[in-house]
Motif scaffolding. Structure first.
Motif, PDB file in Angstrom:
ATOM      1  N   ALA A  72       0.557  -0.953  -0.001  1.00  0.00           N
ATOM      2  CA  ALA A  72       0.267  -0.051   0.508  1.00  0.00           C
ATOM      3  C   ALA A  72       0.934   1.553  -0.593  1.00  0.00           C
ATOM      4  N   HIS A  73       1.717   0.960   0.627  1.00  0.00           N
ATOM      5  CA  HIS A  73       2.690   2.341   1.141  1.00  0.00           C
ATOM      6  C   HIS A  73       3.571   2.465  -0.639  1.00  0.00           C
ATOM      7  N   LEU A  74       4.010   1.528  -1.048  1.00  0.00           N
ATOM      8  CA  LEU A  74       4.540   1.754  -1.879  1.00  0.00           C
ATOM      9  C   LEU A  74       3.361   1.809  -3.681  1.00  0.00           C
ATOM     10  N   ALA A  75       2.185   2.246  -3.512  1.00  0.00           N
ATOM     11  CA  ALA A  75       1.463   1.944  -4.398  1.00  0.00           C
ATOM     12  C   ALA A  75       1.015   3.648  -4.218  1.00  0.00           C
ATOM     13  N   LEU A  76       1.302   4.696  -3.227  1.00  0.00           N
ATOM     14  CA  LEU A  76       1.068   6.228  -2.913  1.00  0.00           C
ATOM     15  C   LEU A  76       1.811   6.944  -4.270  1.00  0.00           C
ATOM     16  N   PRO A  77       0.839   7.840  -4.399  1.00  0.00           N
ATOM     17  CA  PRO A  77       0.766   9.020  -5.795  1.00  0.00           C
ATOM     18  C   PRO A  77       3.002   9.142  -5.315  1.00  0.00           C
ATOM     19  N   HIS A  78       2.764   9.693  -4.798  1.00  0.00           N
ATOM     20  CA  HIS A  78       4.748  10.084  -3.725  1.00  0.00           C
ATOM     21  C   HIS A  78       5.281   9.475  -4.177  1.00  0.00           C
ATOM     22  N   MET A  79       4.994   7.867  -4.283  1.00  0.00           N
ATOM     23  CA  MET A  79       6.221   7.101  -3.984  1.00  0.00           C
ATOM     24  C   MET A  79       5.929   6.853  -5.471  1.00  0.00           C
ATOM     25  N   GLN A  80       5.173   6.146  -5.951  1.00  0.00           N
ATOM     26  CA  GLN A  80       5.058   6.166  -7.306  1.00  0.00           C
ATOM     27  C   GLN A  80       6.572   7.066  -8.514  1.00  0.00           C
TER      28      GLN A  80
END
Length: 104
Positions: A72-80
């Motif tokens: 879920a963390h890696l799917a956040l917009p800023h991580m993408q």
């Protein structure tokens, strides 16, 4: 780089190393530092710490309650956004080491 999270029925931990391009080192440090507080506030985040190594690499340690929480963390917009543009900052791709707890 696609991050493949190992399947786990319990907590997930990793150490990552980011080797910055010399001309972007300060930018990368600032960007990664901006992720610290929001990441620590995410549901499922147990620990997230950013370090600077003596050679200028940025090293981060993350521990998550579950693989689903990390996903879920890696799917956040800023991580993408970071994943899509990371090579603008990096001299080589991220090095990720997955950790398994020993004992309690």
């Amino acid at each position: 780089m696609s991050i493949t999270i190992p399947s786990s029925s319990g907590p997930v931990a990793l150490v990552g190393v980011a080797r910055p391009r010399p001309e972007r080192a300060a930018d990368l440090a600032s960007l990664l530092q901006s992720f610290v507080a929001p990441t620590r506030a995410e549901e499922g985040a147990v620990d997230y710490v950013l370090h600077t190594a003596e050679n200028g690499d940025l090293v981060f340690y993350e521990r998550w309650r579950s693989a689903e929480d990390l996903a879920a963390h890696l799917a956040l917009p800023h991580m993408q956004e970071f994943q899509d543009h990371r090579m603008e900052y990096l001299a080589e791709d991220l090095q990720i080491r997955w950790l398994t707890p020993v004992g309690d």
